[in-house]
Design an enzyme around this catalytic site. Sequence first.
Site, PDB file in Angstrom:
ATOM      1  N   ASP A 156       5.591  11.734  16.462  1.00 25.79           N
ATOM      2  CA  ASP A 156       4.790  12.398  17.159  1.00 25.79           C
ATOM      3  C   ASP A 156       3.569  12.422  16.960  1.00 25.79           C
ATOM      4  O   ASP A 156       2.856  11.282  16.489  1.00 25.79           O
ATOM      5  CB  ASP A 156       5.562  13.826  17.352  1.00 25.79           C
ATOM      6  CG  ASP A 156       5.329  14.576  18.687  1.00 25.79           C
ATOM      7  OD1 ASP A 156       4.302  15.122  18.970  1.00 25.79           O
ATOM      8  OD2 ASP A 156       6.271  14.565  19.611  1.00 25.79           O
ATOM      9  N   ASP A 157       2.728  13.690  17.348  1.00 24.09           N
ATOM     10  CA  ASP A 157       1.134  13.780  17.241  1.00 24.09           C
ATOM     11  C   ASP A 157       0.689  13.153  15.786  1.00 24.09           C
ATOM     12  O   ASP A 157       1.435  13.420  14.673  1.00 24.09           O
ATOM     13  CB  ASP A 157       0.556  14.872  17.645  1.00 24.09           C
ATOM     14  CG  ASP A 157      -0.914  14.819  18.076  1.00 24.09           C
ATOM     15  OD1 ASP A 157      -1.441  13.644  17.940  1.00 24.09           O
ATOM     16  OD2 ASP A 157      -1.176  15.693  18.730  1.00 24.09           O
ATOM     17  N   LYS A 207       6.434   8.597  24.116  1.00 21.84           N
ATOM     18  CA  LYS A 207       6.311  10.139  24.775  1.00 21.84           C
ATOM     19  C   LYS A 207       4.807  10.197  24.951  1.00 21.84           C
ATOM     20  O   LYS A 207       3.850  10.122  24.193  1.00 21.84           O
ATOM     21  CB  LYS A 207       6.635  10.956  23.532  1.00 21.84           C
ATOM     22  CG  LYS A 207       6.349  12.540  23.931  1.00 21.84           C
ATOM     23  CD  LYS A 207       6.786  13.620  22.897  1.00 21.84           C
ATOM     24  CE  LYS A 207       6.164  14.847  23.252  1.00 21.84           C
ATOM     25  NZ  LYS A 207       6.396  15.832  22.000  1.00 21.84           N
ATOM     26  N   ASP A 237       1.854  12.453  26.366  1.00 23.20           N
ATOM     27  CA  ASP A 237       1.480  14.008  26.676  1.00 23.20           C
ATOM     28  C   ASP A 237       0.395  13.984  27.376  1.00 23.20           C
ATOM     29  O   ASP A 237      -0.078  13.061  28.039  1.00 23.20           O
ATOM     30  CB  ASP A 237       1.152  14.720  24.978  1.00 23.20           C
ATOM     31  CG  ASP A 237       1.363  16.098  24.952  1.00 23.20           C
ATOM     32  OD1 ASP A 237       1.634  16.743  26.091  1.00 23.20           O
ATOM     33  OD2 ASP A 237       1.614  16.437  23.955  1.00 23.20           O
ATOM     34  N   SER A 297       5.312  13.979  30.111  1.00 26.69           N
ATOM     35  CA  SER A 297       5.144  15.478  29.910  1.00 26.69           C
ATOM     36  C   SER A 297       4.477  16.112  31.161  1.00 26.69           C
ATOM     37  O   SER A 297       4.101  17.257  31.125  1.00 26.69           O
ATOM     38  CB  SER A 297       4.131  15.886  28.745  1.00 26.69           C
ATOM     39  OG  SER A 297       4.792  15.492  27.442  1.00 26.69           O
ATOM     40  N   ARG A 330       9.348  16.343  30.168  1.00 24.92           N
ATOM     41  CA  ARG A 330       9.185  17.727  29.661  1.00 24.92           C
ATOM     42  C   ARG A 330       8.797  18.750  30.801  1.00 24.92           C
ATOM     43  O   ARG A 330       7.851  18.357  31.463  1.00 24.92           O
ATOM     44  CB  ARG A 330       8.319  17.701  28.503  1.00 24.92           C
ATOM     45  CG  ARG A 330       8.872  17.183  27.282  1.00 24.92           C
ATOM     46  CD  ARG A 330       9.691  18.010  26.589  1.00 24.92           C
ATOM     47  NE  ARG A 330       9.130  19.450  26.684  1.00 24.92           N
ATOM     48  CZ  ARG A 330       8.288  19.949  25.664  1.00 24.92           C
ATOM     49  NH1 ARG A 330       7.899  19.127  24.728  1.00 24.92           N
ATOM     50  NH2 ARG A 330       7.871  21.178  25.666  1.00 24.92           N
ATOM     51  N   ASP A 390       6.712  23.914  24.785  1.00 19.33           N
ATOM     52  CA  ASP A 390       7.134  23.420  23.649  1.00 19.33           C
ATOM     53  C   ASP A 390       8.389  24.651  22.887  1.00 19.33           C
ATOM     54  O   ASP A 390       8.222  25.746  23.183  1.00 19.33           O
ATOM     55  CB  ASP A 390       6.173  23.048  22.479  1.00 19.33           C
ATOM     56  CG  ASP A 390       5.356  21.973  22.846  1.00 19.33           C
ATOM     57  OD1 ASP A 390       5.744  21.203  23.648  1.00 19.33           O
ATOM     58  OD2 ASP A 390       4.414  21.871  22.109  1.00 19.33           O
TER      59      ASP A 390
END
Length: 434
Positions: free
Chosen positions: A79-80, A156, A158, A190, A215, A219
């Site tokens: 992830d980030d 993913k 965002d 997202s 998404r 979160d």
Amino acid sequence: MYSAALVFVSALFAATSALDNGLMRTPPMGWLAWERFRCDIDCENDPKNCISEKLFMDMADRLSEDGWRELGYVYLNIDDCWASMQRDKQGRLQPDPKRFPGGIRKLSRYIHDRGLKLGIYGDMGTHTCGGYPGTPLDKIEIDAQTFADWEVDMLKFDGCYSNATEQAQGYPQMSKALNATGRPMGYSCSWPAYQGGLPPKVNYTQLAEICNLWRNYGDIQDSWDSVLNIVDWFFENQDVLIPAAGPGSWNDPDMLIIGDFGLSMEQSRAQMALWAIMAAPLFMSNDLRTISSGARSILQNKMAISINQDPLGIQGRNIIKENSGIQVFWRPLSGNSSALVFFSRRTDMPYRYKTSLSKLKYTTGSYKIFDVFTGKTMMLKDATEFVVSINPTGVVMWYVSAPAKPSLRQFYQGGRLKGAAYNDHKNAIPPVFL
């Protein structure tokens, strides 16, 4: 079977048009770093838990050695906070050199050698949510190609530090750029979460054409309240969300937090059951090196996984909401089977809920029931009343076979009634579950 099933299924197939990249025909499963490990970059003082190649190699070992991969948990997703604060001289994203000294390509080899797939994180704004370099519109093609060169299997994407206009251009553009690389990469968007999750701002027909999953909502946090908030939003809006989901395109209520700190065992079973009913992606965010045996048994429950992975890909719905705090959820499955979840929102004591399959709109017949979390089986006729005892904040989850059909050869023998009046093979629990 549930009386509205055939009409309901037909309507869903007519409404759903999925991204045609051949990927994620059932909800993707794997492990994702964010909820458990966040943006911990302090490798000097917390080397075991910081976002680094060692963390992802450790999790790859656990997925491949502890029985997760064989059950379908194959995606290992960064992830980030993985990136360097600067792009390289060619304008490409690059990993932090201290925390990922071997680079992402070396990490992807390590993961692929263990029969797993690598996911990575990007953001279509100027920066990621954690403040690292983003992928604005003029960087989409180069970043898509970089991910392909690294042999990444999923992105993913965002939406921090971007506006609605940029998102409307950027999310479809990244979909095209990923496909143009020639490397199959699952695409998680997202976008709807940044636009309130609902029409008219969110066009689910378009989303299904460009994304494999998306998404819809905020979160998840490591708490029961967070799980409930997500569940409530998804089922309050089920009539909008259900038609959007199907093979290759999934609503994503966010990560499984089973095995962390915020859920009891009852609540952990509830999250697993409800995510299976929702046909949700199953991305764990926990520490697989230290996970408890109880949490592991829930996440590795073969029946719950099989329900989640049902090839029809139809998202389930809330069919009953009682004043007593009991809710009933139903999902149609292949082979005219179905899944039921009896869920208690109560916090006082176990509740004995009385009903029958006919009251739940099942048609006339005799059904074989398999209790997902106890492994017990029984036969139920549609009109027979039964009682399920549901623990506070817990669930009872059933796999319900297709109704048995009469077998005249078995029904009559020598002109007399002999044995069962139904062919048990027609409604047996699939052997894979047992």
